[in-house]
Design an enzyme around this catalytic site. Structure first.
Site, PDB file in Angstrom:
ATOM      1  N   GLY A 184       0.821  -1.195   0.000  1.00 47.18           N
ATOM      2  CA  GLY A 184       0.000   0.000   0.000  1.00 47.18           C
ATOM      3  C   GLY A 184       0.858   1.248   0.000  1.00 47.18           C
ATOM      4  N   GLU A 187       1.801   5.376   7.607  1.00 45.72           N
ATOM      5  CA  GLU A 187       3.195   5.550   7.182  1.00 45.72           C
ATOM      6  C   GLU A 187       3.859   6.709   7.925  1.00 45.72           C
ATOM      7  OE1 GLU A 187       4.228   3.104   5.681  1.00 45.72           O
ATOM      8  OE2 GLU A 187       2.317   2.314   4.960  1.00 45.72           O
TER       9      GLU A 187
END
Length: 869
Positions: free
Chosen positions: A271, A308
């Site tokens: 992703g 992230e």
């Protein structure tokens, strides 16, 4: 076999298992790295300068990992040497002293790199993916997470073709070169492992902004995409700012560099990736606007951006000692991003979504041949352990510790963890030790969650003596056997529970946290004046399966009475699940009336959030129903679900129409508007199940008039599942409108691959030959092959055509991208759950895959374990 520099590289040996117990610290550290890239898609030259230091008490030579590159030269302390050797892909350099400077030069071919690991080309952009072991495909290096170095990176490239040059850290210099080339230099002052290295070169536009940290530092933010995609980056940029502020407020973590960049690329195995200061994203988790992205897409963009970013501390500043500790960073960071997303909207709905995802992917993993603890003991290919167990179950284990400690002590424990291990490579044990030290608790037995695979099953029953006013709760636990682990010890299972009065509906007890830490336990309640109904595992306080003796009437009661939103949802779902399992085994419509009453009450309760209502009234998925059966009959599961869905649709048609025709507002991405759209599309699905004849027209009208992708795709899903005249027209219109948008075209493929039609196998086979289908792009492969693999009815069709199609695709995909192929194999590995005829066919396809010459170790490990487990 050892070869010298004058011989060709040897043929790779058979893959050998890597074992956690064999861990040894690196013989050599690399405090400083300088990299010089002469970038070109066909041939890139990489010059690496490593300052290496021998650890005490070691006489080993320097060993550097490599793969898929041509070694041009090796220098030690500025002098070319020829006594280096290759052992497989490992470069061995004999060194006599304790500190040296080792320089290598290699050539690599980014545009031939279909594995998308290392440096590769994606639609004219050069980019990297180094987790877990991709850096060795760029240059020779001790490619392991416990070798932390400071990086200085210089890139040169054709300026017209690659005007933007990005790397980790902060930019320090740039300039022009002769012949239309230019250069840029970046420096990352924070030591990091090689898997966090990143580089991007391309013709990119930037959506720029800034963020002021809690200490007053100004951070320059940038999201880099192709010029045409720039308008669809605003949501991601907004999510980034929210994430930075949330991490400061909730965890006290401030960003530490002067710039933070995100780059979106179309070809990406994951992703996104948390590379220090330069996050590289799959474009599907960056680009969003109302016309092309659903509400779920918007949520995923925000969640992945947050995930992230949060890795900057839980993964980057504190990283993993070895890959067996992968959940240290991933489980903890998933827990953190779940908390962020819950704070942006409905916490109850977010919890429901997280648990549904856990049950859809991780529970089957725990019950199958690929079951493993969140801290595995061995692997052939580490990429195969980027699993729901590592991520989703890992997050649940962190959540249990947070529940045990409470908010204040958990925050103190995370502060201690970040402070104690900042700048180092840590272990899961280090994290748990911080929970103990700051929380004042003993988690010795709790550590079994890290070493034992399998989903615990908790039994719960309540008896009541009206005469004495005594209620007795009896609890038990059993952890099923998994491959390599036949005997399990009792786990520590934190269960939130409460008793409600069956007559009055009032709470009879406060919510309590019960620590079930033995095979069985008994809890006695005094002064219980009416028959109690048990609410257990409230908030899904533990990732377990609850087996209780609650009756359909009691579950229906809790679905309308329980004051814990998740427990209320769970009661409705359990009532549905029990009904569907009985229908799949016995046939008939037992307890349909109880389900209908519960759903009707939920639909008519004005106090409930529409988003919650939409989740609560959805029937459990076919795959989850099948997981409850000793022997899976896919057609029986499908028939039972269709029968209950049809009865709900017909008997509650007026309520479905009222929900569908409710107040509508102009499009907005707000919790209220999202909930309204969600409920409206769920209602449309039920209206289609009434078989009254107007469902196709109703869906097509919504499809044609939709001003957003949520409503447009919701209608398309209904049409794709049916046989109405409007079905083909809608699919054609959708394709023609979005033929030039790869991310939306993925939805077109996926919608058809998930269809419950009897001819889905033929449809998907035809789509695999479509000009716009390519296995080379991971998103496209997942949209068709991956979606088909989770289509319970289509994959498991009685003639075996679904199994053959999936195996054929995986064999082809393995030649291009082994990592993605391996991730799509698990549905075939569940062959033991099915009837003998289907099991034989599934096993035959696994055997066919294993027998393919040149099979990657990624796919070999998954297929062979599926056969043996």
């Amino acid at each position: 076999m050892m070869l010298d520099a004058n011989h060709a590289p040897p043929v790779p040996a058979q893959p050998q298992a890597i074992r956690r117990e064999d861990y040894r610290p690196p013989a050599w550290t690399v405090p400083e790295v300088s990299l010089d890239f002469d970038l070109d898609p066909a041939t890139t030259r990489v010059r690496a300068r490593l300052e290496v230091s021998r650890r005490e008490d070691t006489v080993e030579p320097l060993r550097l990992d490599g793969a898929g590159q041509r070694l041009v030269s090796v220098l030690v302390d500025g002098v070319a040497i020829n006594d280096w050797r290759l052992d497989g892909d490992t470069l061995e350099v004999p060194l006599t002293g304790d500190t040296h400077v080792v320089e290598t030069e290699v050539e690599i071919a980014p545009d031939a790199n279909t594995q998308l690991m290392g440096l590769y080309a994606s639609n004219g952009i050069l980019c990297t993916q180094c987790e877990a072991e991709g850096f060795r495909r760029i240059t020779y290096f001790p490619d392991r997470p416990d070798v932390l170095a400071r990086y200085r990176v210089r890139m040169s490239a054709d300026k017209a073709r690659f005007p933007v040059l990005l790397a980790n850290g902060d930019p320090i210099a740039s300039g022009d070169l002769p012949d239309g080339r230019h250069w840029a230099e970046w420096h990352d002052p924070f030591p990091k492992p090689s898997y966090l290295f990143a580089l991007v070169a391309g013709d990119l536009a930037c959506n720029r902004s800034s963020f002021t940290t809690q200490s007053g530092r100004e951070v320059e933010l940038g999201i880099w995409v192709r010029e045409a995609d720039l308008p669809r980056t605003h949501h991601a940029l907004h999510a980034l700012k929210l994430s930075m502020a949330w991490d400061e407020h909730v965890y006290g973590r401030e960003y530490d560099l002067d710039v933070f960049n995100i780059v979106a690329v179309d070809d990406f195995n994951f992703g996104a990736m948390e590379n220090k200061g330069l996050n590289i994203f799959n474009s599907r988790y960056v680009l969003a606007d109302p016309d092309t992205a659903t509400d779920m897409d918007y949520d995923h963009v925000a969640g992945v951006v947050a995930h992230e970013y949060f890795h900057n501390w839980s993964g980057n500043r504190v990283t993993c000692r070895d890959w067996f500790q992968l959940s240290l960073k991933e489980g903890f960071t998933v827990f953190r991003d779940q908390g962020f997303s819950a704070d942006q909207g409905s916490a109850a709905v977010k919890r429901i979504e997280d648990v549904r995802a856990l049950r859809a992917s991780q529970f089957p993993e725990d019950a199958g041949p690929l079951a493993h603890p969140i801290r595995p003991e061995s692997y052939l290919e580490i990429s195969n352990f980027y699993t729901a167990t590592i991520y989703n179950k890992g997050a649940e284990i962190v959540r249990m510790m947070a529940t045990i400690l409470g908010p204040q002590r958990f925050r103190a424990a995370t502060d201690l963890y970040f402070d104690r291990f900042d700048g180092t490579a840590a272990t899961c044990e280090d994290f748990v030790q911080c929970m103990e030290d700051a929380g004042g608790v003993d988690l010795t037995q709790f550590r079994l969650w890290y070493s034992q695979a399998g989903t615990p099953r908790v039994s719960a029953s309540v008896t009541h003596d009206a005469g004495s006013g005594r209620a007795t709760l009896r609890l038990g636990q059993q952890v099923p056997a998994t491959p390599g682990q036949s005997d399990k010890e009792p786990m520590v299972i934190p269960l939130k529970l409460r008793l409600f009065g069956a007559a009055t509906g009032r709470p009879l007890t406060d919510e309590q946290l019960v620590m079930l830490n033995q095979a069985s336990d008994t809890i006695v309640y005094e002064g219980v004046t009416e028959r109690p109904v048990l609410s257990i595992n409230r908030g899904f306080s533990a990732p377990v399966v609850i087996e209780s003796d609650r009756t359909p009437d009691e579950l229906a009661f809790l679905s309308g009475t329980d004051d814990d939103p998740f427990a209320r949802y769970e009661a409705t779902q359990q009532l549905m699940l029990d009904t569907l399992v009985a229908g799949a085994i016995e046939g008939g419509r037992t307890n349909h009336d109880a389900v209908i009453r519960a759903v009707s009450a939920t639909l008519s309760d004005p106090s409930l959030d529409p988003a919650f209502v939409a989740e609560a009234v959805l029937l459990p998925a076919e795959g989850f129903i099948a997981d409850q059966l000793a022997v899976v009959d896919p057609e029986a599961v499908f028939a039972a679900r269709q029968a209950l869905r049809s009865d709900l649709a017909r008997q509650l048609e007026e309520q479905w129409r009222a929900a569908y025709d409710g107040p509508r507002e102009p499009y907005a991405y707000t919790p209220r508007a999202k909930g309204s759209r969600r409920l409206r599309n769920v209602a449309l699905g039920y209206l289609a199940a009434t078989n009254t004849g107007d469902a196709g027209k109703l869906a097509f009208t919504q499809f044609a008039a939709a001003d957003n992708m949520t409503d447009r795709q919701g209608a398309l899903q209904v049409l794709a599942n049916g046989d109405s005249d409007e079905r083909v027209a809608a699919l054609d219109i959708f394709y023609n409108r979005y033929a030039d948008n790869a991310l939306v075209l993925d939805k077109w493929f996926q919608t058809q691959a998930l269809a419950t039609r009897a001819d889905t196998v033929e449809i998907v086979a035809e789509l695999s030959r479509h000009p716009d289908f390519s296995l080379a792009n991971p998103n496209r492969a997942r949209s068709l092959v991956g979606a088909f693999g989770v289509n319970q009815r289509a994959l498991n069709r009685a003639d075996g055509a679904g199994y053959r199609f999936l195996a054929d695709q995986l064999i082809q995909l393995d030649k291009l991208n082994p990592q993605t192929a391996a991730k799509l194999l698990p549905p075939l590995g569940r062959w033991r759950r099915f009837d003998a005829t289907r099991a034989v066919m599934m096993r035959a396809e696994l055997e066919r895959i294993v027998a393919v010459p040149g099979l990657s170790k990624d796919l070999f490990e998954q297929a062979s374990k599926s056969l043996e487990g």
